[in-house]
Structure formats: structure tokens, C-alpha cells
Design an enzyme around this catalytic site. Structure first.
Site, PDB file in Angstrom:
ATOM      1  N   ASP A  70      -4.241   4.376  47.558  1.00  0.00           N
ATOM      2  CA  ASP A  70      -3.870   3.159  46.845  1.00  0.00           C
ATOM      3  C   ASP A  70      -2.365   2.931  46.800  1.00  0.00           C
ATOM      4  O   ASP A  70      -1.894   2.005  46.137  1.00  0.00           O
ATOM      5  CB  ASP A  70      -4.412   3.193  45.415  1.00  0.00           C
ATOM      6  N   ARG A 140      -5.570  -0.814  31.176  1.00  0.00           N
ATOM      7  CA  ARG A 140      -4.677   0.179  31.771  1.00  0.00           C
ATOM      8  C   ARG A 140      -3.444   0.411  30.887  1.00  0.00           C
ATOM      9  O   ARG A 140      -3.390   1.346  30.114  1.00  0.00           O
ATOM     10  CB  ARG A 140      -4.256  -0.261  33.183  1.00  0.00           C
ATOM     11  N   HIS A 169      -6.001  -5.762  35.465  1.00  0.00           N
ATOM     12  CA  HIS A 169      -4.550  -5.858  35.440  1.00  0.00           C
ATOM     13  C   HIS A 169      -4.165  -7.304  35.172  1.00  0.00           C
ATOM     14  O   HIS A 169      -4.851  -8.238  35.606  1.00  0.00           O
ATOM     15  CB  HIS A 169      -3.946  -5.458  36.793  1.00  0.00           C
ATOM     16  N   CYS A 278      -0.659  -7.388  44.441  1.00  0.00           N
ATOM     17  CA  CYS A 278      -0.792  -5.939  44.323  1.00  0.00           C
ATOM     18  C   CYS A 278      -0.009  -5.211  45.400  1.00  0.00           C
ATOM     19  O   CYS A 278       0.513  -4.123  45.180  1.00  0.00           O
ATOM     20  CB  CYS A 278      -2.271  -5.522  44.402  1.00  0.00           C
TER      21      CYS A 278
END
Length: 285
Positions: A70, A140, A169, A278
Site C-alpha cells: 500500500d 482511522r 478516510h 490516495c
């Protein structure tokens, strides 16, 4: 709508998806039994980088590390404001090692890097918006991290609570169109000194929806379909909006408000719950 949007050149940090894969599940999008087409992911990622450079933006890269699938999601590594780097402390143990190579890159580039004590995930949940930072929590990043970031960065932090696990997110549910620093030559959609945003209201708690409505009365409101197509995981330079081609209704709205949608397909990254933003860390000096 006759508005002149003025782009501002950006500096981005990215990471090649050389080791990208879905090896674990830490959000509803991730299914390890659904393989990633790595060559396709690399081609899509290169198309994004080419699009940024074609529009005048600077793109720098951090070297990917084997075993960190990731790491391509560079936005999660930090938030950079005024040349200060507030790093990450990932909630998932699988991702925590990603912080080290990013911190090393920033330090070698001469930045002041703060290693947080509270769980936080960079621009995934911290969205600089003109004079303040919009900050997500609920899945998160913690509220303790909000306070820690405000103390280090010296910028007011506005907490927003996320309630839908598909939008885990903040950068999956909201993005900044312009930050109120003169990027727009028009008169609409400015939201005061905080510029303007696009967002999906139902991703937020009722109180947070009220806060956003007060701060951004002229915001572009996205549908759930466009949000699920990662339309809100977009990057805007104040005029051009790099956006998922699946977010068709959102693209029409953006064009109506004087922005120029630049469709970039990152569908392979959707398998891990990520998209354009992202993959993009903005360096604000």
C-alpha cells in the site's frame, strides 16, 4: 457559468506501484481473493503522472519498498503545510512500516518531520483548505492526532466525523476545489476564505454535515454513486480536476462551476480502496 478558474502549479510526491497488491483487508473495498493486475495498475499510475506533468505540475518519487503493497498510496504518509511535515502512525500494523521511507525522503529533502504519537493517516484524513485543515475521524485518525497536528502545524483544525465505512478516510468523501487564495476569478462557490469543496454529505455525522454546510454554502454536492466511483478522491489545481471517469454526474457539476475535469482511470487501485488522491501527496512549502 462564466467564471475564470486560475490553476496553481503544485508539487506532488508519489510512489510507483511496483509492489502493489491486495494482501490483507483493512477496509470494505479490499478482497485478497480478487487479484490485482499489476501491469494495468502501473499503466494507470503512469497515466496519472503524465497528466500531472502535462498540466505543469512537479512530480517527485519515493522508492517503493518490497513487502509494503500500500506504499503507492502516498497521501497517507503525511500532511505537509508550510514546509512542515506531520507524519503518519497507521492504525493497521501492516501499514506502519510505510512511515519510515517517507520520513527518510522528507528529511533528506530538508523538511522538518514530526513523528506523531496518536494514530493518524496523513492526507487521508487531513485536508488543508486555505486557513484551516479539515480533519476526519471515526475510522482511522483520532481526535488526539487532530490536536497534535494543530500544535505542530500551527493551523486551526476542524474535526469532521465519518460514519460510513466505505468512506473510511476523509479524502474518499471530500476534496478541495480551490483554497481561497485567488485561484478563482469568478464570484460563486468560494465558501469565504476557505475556498470551496466537493463532498458527499451522507458520509458524515449530522453535526459534521452542519459544519460543512456553514463553511461551504456553495459546495459541490456529490451523489453516493459518484462517491463510490471514487469521484471525491480527486485532485484539483484550482482549474483542472483530476477525477475518476466513473463519476459522470460529478464531472458535469464541476464543468458547470467552471472547472475542467481531467478523467484519469485508476480502477485497479479501487480494489484496495484508493484512487487519484490516495496516490498523490501534495508538498506545500
Amino acid at each position: 457559468m462564466s467564471e475564470t478558474r486560475v490553476p496553481r502549479r503544485r508539487r506532488f510526491l508519489v510512489c510507483e506501484p511496483r509492489h502493489f497488491a491486495v494482501q490483507y483487508a483493512i477496509n470494505p473495498w479490499m478482497r485478497p481473493d480478487r487479484p490485482v493486475d499489476v501491469p494495468l495498475a502501473q499503466a494507470q499510475w503512469r497515466a496519472l503522472i503524465d497528466a500531472y506533468r502535462a498540466h505543469g505540475h512537479t512530480v517527485e518519487t519515493v522508492e517503493p519498498v518490497p513487502g509494503l503493497p500500500d506504499m503507492v498510496f502516498a497521501a497517507n504518509a503525511a500532511v505537509v503545510v508550510g514546509g512542515r511535515v506531520f507524519g503518519s502512525l497507521f492504525k493497521a500494523p501492516e501499514r506502519r512500516p510505510e512511515s519510515v521511507p517517507y520520513d527518510t525522503w522528507f528529511k533528506s529533502a530538508g523538511f522538518d518531520v514530526h513523528r506523531p504519537e496518536a494514530v493518524c493517516e496523513g492526507e487521508g484524513d487531513f485536508v488543508p483548505a486555505g486557513p484551516w485543515i479539515l480533519a476526519g475521524t471515526g475510522f482511522r485518525t483520532t481526535r488526539e492526532a487532530h490536536r497534535e497536528a494543530q500544535e505542530f502545524l500551527g493551523v486551526p483544525v476542524i474535526a469532521l466525523t465519518l460514519v460510513d465505512p466505505y468512506f473510511y478516510h476523509l479524502d474518499t468523501a471530500l476534496f478541495v476545489l480551490d483554497d481561497g487564495t485567488g485561484e478563482s476569478g469568478g464570484t460563486g462557490g468560494t465558501g469565504g476564505t476557505g475556498g470551496n469543496i466537493a463532498y458527499y454529505p451522507e458520509a458524515f455525522s449530522p453535526g459534521s454535515r452542519e459544519v460543512l454546510a456553514r463553511l461551504y454554502p456553495d459546495a459541490v454536492i456529490a451523489t453516493r454513486e459518484d462517491a463510490l466511483a471514487f469521484g471525491l478522491n480527486s485532485v484539483s489545481d484550482g482549474r483542472h480536476v483530476f477525477v475518476s471517469p466513473g463519476a459522470t454526474a460529478l464531472a458535469e457539476q464541476l464543468a458547470h462551476h467552471g472547472y475542467l475535469p481531467v478523467p484519469v482511470d485508476l480502477s485497479e487501485f479501487h480494489k484496495a480502496g484508493g484512487g487519484i488522491k490516495c496516490c498523490t501527496q501534495e508538498i506545500r512549502s
